[in-house]
Design an enzyme around this catalytic site. Structure first.
Site, PDB file in Angstrom:
ATOM      1  CG  ASP A   1      43.142  63.460  39.803  1.00 12.75           C
ATOM      2  OD1 ASP A   1      43.557  64.390  40.517  1.00 12.75           O
ATOM      3  OD2 ASP A   1      43.438  62.265  39.999  1.00 12.75           O
TER       4      ASP A   1
ATOM      5  CD  GLU B   1      56.410  71.711  53.019  1.00 11.83           C
ATOM      6  OE1 GLU B   1      57.555  71.859  52.543  1.00 11.83           O
ATOM      7  OE2 GLU B   1      55.996  72.351  54.006  1.00 11.83           O
TER       8      GLU B   1
ATOM      9  CG  HIS C   1      56.454  74.876  50.143  1.00 10.53           C
ATOM     10  ND1 HIS C   1      55.564  73.874  49.797  1.00 10.53           N
ATOM     11  CD2 HIS C   1      55.765  75.709  50.969  1.00 10.53           C
ATOM     12  CE1 HIS C   1      54.393  74.103  50.371  1.00 10.53           C
ATOM     13  NE2 HIS C   1      54.497  75.204  51.097  1.00 10.53           N
TER      14      HIS C   1
END
Length: 374
Positions: A198, A118, A96
């Site tokens: 969304d 990730e 991150h």
């Protein structure tokens, strides 16, 4: 290859990079595994369990970092850890980096090859190593919201599912990806009224079909978010831009229109958060209040359920970790999906989204690896 597993040192982080079952898989392939003493205590795995799986127990983290060719962790390395990394090491963990310039500088200075769970991809473009923790975090987000809504915790004193004759809480989920879907599933299961916003109409269609009309779906716009915030008792921030900082979708000005003592849960906090007023918290002190709104912004939510989380994470990471152990950096050259996880290598930023977020120069990861191999 010699793999090293240090004990996680982030506040209330109890997960472990390799479970005993994963250790057995590496050892069966001819690799060595060095595990720091006590690394598995958070999941109930004593040192003897790791020894039985074939691991060697290290007396401290320094021994792990000194000897390991590949360091396998869960959370991003802390300052005391990144200074121990070196140029010939592979680091395999969550990073991150976009909201964390200091960690990025530390990794660049070390010269190590840092592969972020990730940003590893699959053939469909999904993020298979992020997905299991997103599933856990999405479900935990609703549990956390339920606790934060309780009056003694500063909340409205509201039960998520209500009771017969009393309306349930209204839950707004911003983002319909893995986190958002699992948050909605938990909220619906508890009887809450759920709305998902969304930006993808096809995704909204999928969600409508998935939930059989039990959730409301709306296109994500400034207007729709503002309108839904007014009525929400709980808002879950579940947006993701792979590798990049999360967009700020709820401004401080919007808080003034929300119900007093309503709850914001920012699951995107690892990437900087999607609420303007978010700041990372810990399991020790998980919430804070801004303008009468409770914020829950724990940056390692799945760490609260380390046994489930460690097992789910290892299920996903094991094939990629074995490839790295078997082939070293050559595995990156052979697999573009694993290569997508390379964020820093040889003192260069090799993920474009991270480079853009931090204003640093970008170098293609494959070029970096091939230069080092030459």
């Amino acid at each position: 290859m010699l793999l090293g597993v240090p004990k996680e040192i982030k506040t209330h982080e109890y997960r472990v990079g390799l479970t005993p079952g994963s250790v057995r898989e590496y050892v069966a392939r001819g690799h060595e595994v060095l595990v720091e003493t006590g690394a598995g205590l958070g999941i109930g795995a004593e040192d003897d369990v790791y020894r039985a799986a074939g691991a060697t127990i290290a007396s401290d983290a320094a021994e792990v970092f000194k000897r390991a060719e590949m360091v396998v962790k869960v959370k991003e390395p802390q300052p005391s850890e990144w200074v121990q990394l070196r140029a010939d090491q592979i680091l395999f963990t969550y990073l991150h980096l976009a909201p964390d310039p200091e960690q990025t500088k530390g990794l660049l200075a070390s010269g190590c090859h840092a592969i972020a769970y990730e940003t590893v991809t699959d053939r469909s473009g999904a993020l298979p190593l992020l997905a299991p923790m997103s599933e856990v975090a999405g479900r935990l987000a609703i549990e956390a919201a339920g606790s934060a809504l309780r009056r003694h915790a500063g909340g409205r004193g509201l039960l998520l599912g209500g009771v017969p004759g009393v309306a349930p809480a209204r839950v707004l989920v911003i983002g319909g990806g893995v986190v958002g879907t699992h948050a909605a599933r938990m909220a619906v299961g508890l009887g809450a009224e759920v709305t998902i916003v969304d930006r993808s109409v096809p995704r909204l269609r999928q969600l409508d079909e998935l939930f059989g009309g039990r959730v409301r779906t709306r296109m994500s716009t400034i207007d729709s978010i503002e309108e839904e915030l007014v009525d929400a008792d709980v808002t879950v921030g579940a947006v993701l831009v792979p590798g990049a900082s999360a967009p700020k979708l709820v401004s401080r000005a919007m808080l003034g229109r929300m119900k007093p003592r309503s709850v914001l849960v920012d699951v995107a906090i690892d990437q900087g958060g999607c609420f303007e007023t978010s700041r990372a918290t810990t399991h020790e002190n998980p919430t804070f209040e801004v303008d009468g709104v409770i914020h829950y912004c724990v940056a390692n939510m799945p760490g609260a359920v380390p046994l489930t989380s460690s097992q789910a994470l290892n299920n996903a990471t094991l094939p990629f970790g074995l490839a790295l152990a078997d082939k070293g950096l050559a595995a990156l050259d052979e697999d573009p999906h694993l290569l997508a996880g390379l964020n820093v290598s040889g003192g260069k930023v090799t993920n474009q989204a991270v480079a853009e977020a931090l204003g640093l120069s970008f170098e293609d990861g494959r070029d970096t690896i091939r230069k080092l191999a030459a």
